[in-house]
Scaffold this active site. Structure first.
Site, PDB file in Angstrom:
ATOM      1  N   GLU A 153       7.626  -0.444  -8.216  1.00 55.06           N
ATOM      2  CA  GLU A 153       7.929  -1.748  -7.643  1.00 55.06           C
ATOM      3  C   GLU A 153       7.713  -2.872  -8.647  1.00 55.06           C
ATOM      4  OE1 GLU A 153       7.564   0.989  -4.278  1.00 55.06           O
ATOM      5  OE2 GLU A 153       6.402   0.663  -6.106  1.00 55.06           O
ATOM      6  N   HIS A 166       2.496   2.546   5.892  1.00 58.64           N
ATOM      7  CA  HIS A 166       3.889   2.135   6.058  1.00 58.64           C
ATOM      8  C   HIS A 166       4.087   1.192   7.237  1.00 58.64           C
ATOM      9  CE1 HIS A 166       4.027   6.038   3.979  1.00 58.64           C
ATOM     10  NE2 HIS A 166       5.169   5.646   3.457  1.00 58.64           N
TER      11      HIS A 166
END
Length: 342
Positions: A75, A144
């Protein structure tokens, strides 16, 4: 439209005229890519796989690998590449799989994207859009499922939006791409399968103003994103009990539309904030403080808050549901506000 067309991601609307939230997002991406050659999409699995939540399905075939770019599992690297591309005149859309993983790019987002315009004396803008999934309700456990958009709404130099309707899912992207500043779009994962009708004329929408999703006179319910539809369900239940709730969808989390919130509170004289995130240090706390600062003498009861439990989001279905705001919790909070027992 054939089954093959739908599987490959286009056209977006079904034969009966309905469209899902994910399809509305895909239509927005398709429109932006077609409008401006500088626009490209990058992220993990956005190309050949079609996106972790199938939002970009079919775009690789339509626009090619130069504009639909699969990235390595880093990321920090691909958000940094997006910042560089924006500085060089491109209009990148960066997809981060979930908000939890965005923390791996926090240095790039906070120390670079949000600050470069200020640190350059306005010489360099960062017209970058970052999309990410947020929220719980799908049994994906703690890594998540959190709602961290309030953290990003804390950062000057960023614009934060949370589309909760099909119209906003379709219309916010192009407006965000026209901004000279970085815009983070938070898509609640529970909304992806939501379906409805979208007018053929649906296009760009404002990303500065809140929207009144239901009018009422007894209490103001302030919410956003995935909590909007629970709040609307609660307002229907309250109406059957004789309590008329006005529902404000914030839409933009930074900047907050104080004027819309205060106007509603001055009409209803009560406020309850619904926020899936943790209560401590949350966006709900900021909104509560602003109401107290700006509309204190209009209040007939303390500001109420309905927030997620302060625990990592559990995996087990019954525990996950217990940890999240539910319509019944909102109804109870409103009754406390209206009865004076808040």
């Amino acid at each position: 439209m054939t089954t093959t067309q739908r599987a490959r991601g286009g056209p977006e609307a079904a034969e009966n005229g309905t469209i899902t939230y994910r399809e509305a997002l895909r239509a927005a991406l398709r429109d932006a890519l077609a409008r401006d050659d500088r626009v490209f999409l990058m992220g993990e699995d956005v190309g050949r796989y079609g996106g972790c939540f199938a939002v970009s399905l079919g775009l690789l075939e339509a626009f090619g690998p130069e504009r639909i770019r699969d990235t390595p599992l880093s990321e920090s690297a691909f958000v940094g590449a997006g910042i560089g591309a924006a500085l060089a005149g491109m209009r990148p859309i960066v997809e981060i799989m979930t908000v939890n993983f965005s923390l791996l790019a926090l240095d790039q987002i906070l120390n670079n994207a949000a600050t470069l315009s200020h640190m350059s004396g306005g010489q360099f803008g960062v017209p970058l859009v970052i999309r990410m999934t947020t929220g719980a309700g799908r049994q994906l456990a703690a890594q998540h499922s959190h709602s961290l958009e309030g953290w990003y709404a804390h950062i000057p130099g960023l614009r934060i939006v949370a589309p909760a309707t099909l119209e906003d899912a379709r219309g916010m992207l192009w407006t965000a791409l026209e901004s000279p500043d970085p815009v983070l779009i938070f898509e609640h994962a529970s909304l992806y399968p939501m379906s409805g009708r979208l007018p053929p004329t649906a296009g760009t929408v404002d990303i500065d103003r809140a929207a009144v999703r239901r009018t009422g006179s007894d209490v103001t319910l302030v919410t956003y994103g995935g909590s909007l539809h629970k709040t609307l369900a609660a307002s229907e239940r309250l109406a059957s009990q004789g309590v008329q709730a006005e529902v404000i969808d914030l839409r933009s989390l930074r900047p907050l539309d104080d004027a819309a919130v205060m106007a509603s509170v001055r009409r209803t004289h009560r406020a309850v904030i619904v926020d899936e995130a943790w209560r401590s240090g949350s966006l709900s706390a900021e909104i509560s403080a602003r109401i107290t600062e700006q509309a204190f003498y209009d209040l007939d009861a303390p500001v109420g808050r309905v927030c997620g439990a302060e625990v990592p989001v559990p995996y087990a279905r019954h525990l996950e549901e217990a940890a999240l705001p539910q319509p019944g919790d909102i109804v109870s909070a409103v009754h406390r506000a209206v009865s004076g027992d808040a």
